[in-house]
Design an enzyme around this catalytic site. Sequence first.
Site, PDB file in Angstrom:
ATOM      1  N   ARG A   1       5.725 -13.361   1.207  1.00 23.83           N
ATOM      2  CA  ARG A   1       5.421 -13.546   2.627  1.00 23.83           C
ATOM      3  C   ARG A   1       4.346 -14.609   2.801  1.00 23.83           C
ATOM      4  NH1 ARG A   1       4.536  -7.475   3.310  1.00 23.83           N
ATOM      5  NH2 ARG A   1       5.809  -7.396   1.440  1.00 23.83           N
TER       6      ARG A   1
ATOM      7  N   GLY B   1       0.781  -1.223   0.000  1.00 18.46           N
ATOM      8  CA  GLY B   1       0.000   0.000   0.000  1.00 18.46           C
ATOM      9  C   GLY B   1       0.816   1.279   0.000  1.00 18.46           C
TER      10      GLY B   1
ATOM     11  N   ASP C   1       1.339 -11.269   7.286  1.00 10.30           N
ATOM     12  CA  ASP C   1       1.849 -10.556   6.109  1.00 10.30           C
ATOM     13  C   ASP C   1       3.214  -9.932   6.389  1.00 10.30           C
ATOM     14  OD1 ASP C   1       0.061  -8.835   7.792  1.00 10.30           O
ATOM     15  OD2 ASP C   1       0.872  -7.251   6.528  1.00 10.30           O
TER      16      ASP C   1
END
Length: 459
Positions: free
Chosen positions: A186, A92, A257
Site C-alpha cells: 500500500r 495488527g 494505508d
Amino acid sequence: MASEQPYRADPAILSLGEDFYDAVDPANYPKTIERFFNHRHAAKVGLGKLDETEREQHFGRFEPLPGNLEKPLALRYHGHQFRHYNPELGDGRGFLFGQLRDDKDRLLDLGTKGSGQTPWSRRGDGRLTLKGGVREILATEMLEALGVNTSKTFALYETGEQLWRGDEPSPTRSSVMTRLSHGHIRIGSFQRLAFYQDRDNLSRLVDYCLDQLYGETLEGDTQARALRLFDLVASTTAELAASYMVAGFVHGVLNSDNIAITGESFDYGPWRFTPKWEEGFTAAYFDEMGLYSFGRQPEAIHWDLVQLGSSLTLIGEIEDLQPIANRWTDRFDAALIEKLLQRLGVAPGEDDRELAQSIVTALGTNDVLIDRFFFDWRGGIDPGGDIYAGEDFRKLATLLEGRANKDARSHPYWSDTAPCSMHIEEVESIWDAIAENDDWQPLYDKIDAIRRMGEAMGA
C-alpha cells in the site's frame, strides 16, 4: 463456473527480505465453522477442489499451503489517518498467509482479517466481529458485480469467541476472514521506508511492485523506475476513484494505508452505498468533517497519491513526479466518463463528456435513486414516466438519441421490477437474520442476486 486452474504457489514477498514483515502465529480459536467460501475465485487459483476439511485446515486454522509461506507474515507500513501521520501502523489483526498465481498469471495474496495479535496490534485483540466479516462479503460481492477493481472475500469462519466493541452491541460473535487481493503493498508501505530514509529498500519495493504486481520488465535506473511506478499508480487510483463514484460507493476510510499500490479497493469497515447522488453522504460516524464523504473521495485518493509521490522523492526528482500528480484529475475525469457509459450500457461517442455531465447533473438535482436510474436507463433507452419528466432528464434523453443499445438489456435481470441494491437497511436486515435466528439464507440469497446482476452487466 470456469474450469479449475492449477495451483501455483509463488511466495514472492520473501524476495524483499525481513525488513518488510514479521513472522507471526495465527490465533487458536475455540471453533472454526465455515460460513462462506468463494468457490468461484478458488477455482481461478487452483484451490477450488479443496474439501471441507482441507478448507478448514488452511482458512480456519491456517496450516500452510503446499510450497507456500511456512509462517504467516505481518507486513510493516505507516500511513496518514485522516491526514495525521501515524508511524505505529502495520498488520495488527491480519497477515499475509500465502501468495499464488491466478488464471491470468497475476500474483495474488491471501491475506487475513481477524487472525490474531501481531507486533502491530497496538493493544487491540486482533479479532474480527462476525458482522464485520458478513459486511465485507456484501461489499466485495456488490463492488465486483458493479465492475469495481476490488479484493475478493475468499473465506469466512465463525470462531466461537465473544468480542466486546464500543461501536456495536456487545458481546458479539467473532470470525476470521481471508481475502484474495492483487498485492498487499500500500502507499503506507512506501511512506514507512521514506520515514526511515531507507533508499535501498524503497528502491527494492519499487522493483518488486513493477515486476510482481504490474508485470513490467525492469528498465532504466532507479529514478526512472520510480517515475514509472508512480505513473502506473496514478492511473489505477484515478480509475478506482471513478469506480467508487459510478457505483455510488463510500469506502469510509481512505487513509493512505488503505490505498493499495495496484489501485485495487480493499479493507471494508464502515462502508455504505449512498442511495442518492449526495456528495456530502458519509459512511463513518467518526468522519465528522466529511473528509471521506461520497463527493470528496476523488480528492482523498488524489491526496494519498501525492503522499506516495512525496515518499518517492527519496529516490526520484520532484520535478518529474509533480507533473504526474498534476495530471491525475484529467485521468479521473476520463475514467469517470468511461465508467458512467459502461454502467449505462452505451458505446463511446463524440459527445461523451457532455453526456457524462448530464448524467451527473440529473442524478444530483433529482430524487431518483442511483441504482434505479442505471437500471431504468440501461442501454441508453429513455424509460419515460413522471419521475424522469424534469428538464435535466429530458436533456439527457436528447443526448442519448441514436445511441440506444438494446443488447445491453438482453439479460432477464433487466426485466425485473427493481434493481439489485445494497443500502444499509438491507445490510442490517441480513445481519439481523443471522444474529437473531442464525439464519444465513438471506445472505446466500443476496450473494446469488448480486452475482446475477453482475452477469447482466457483463462485469
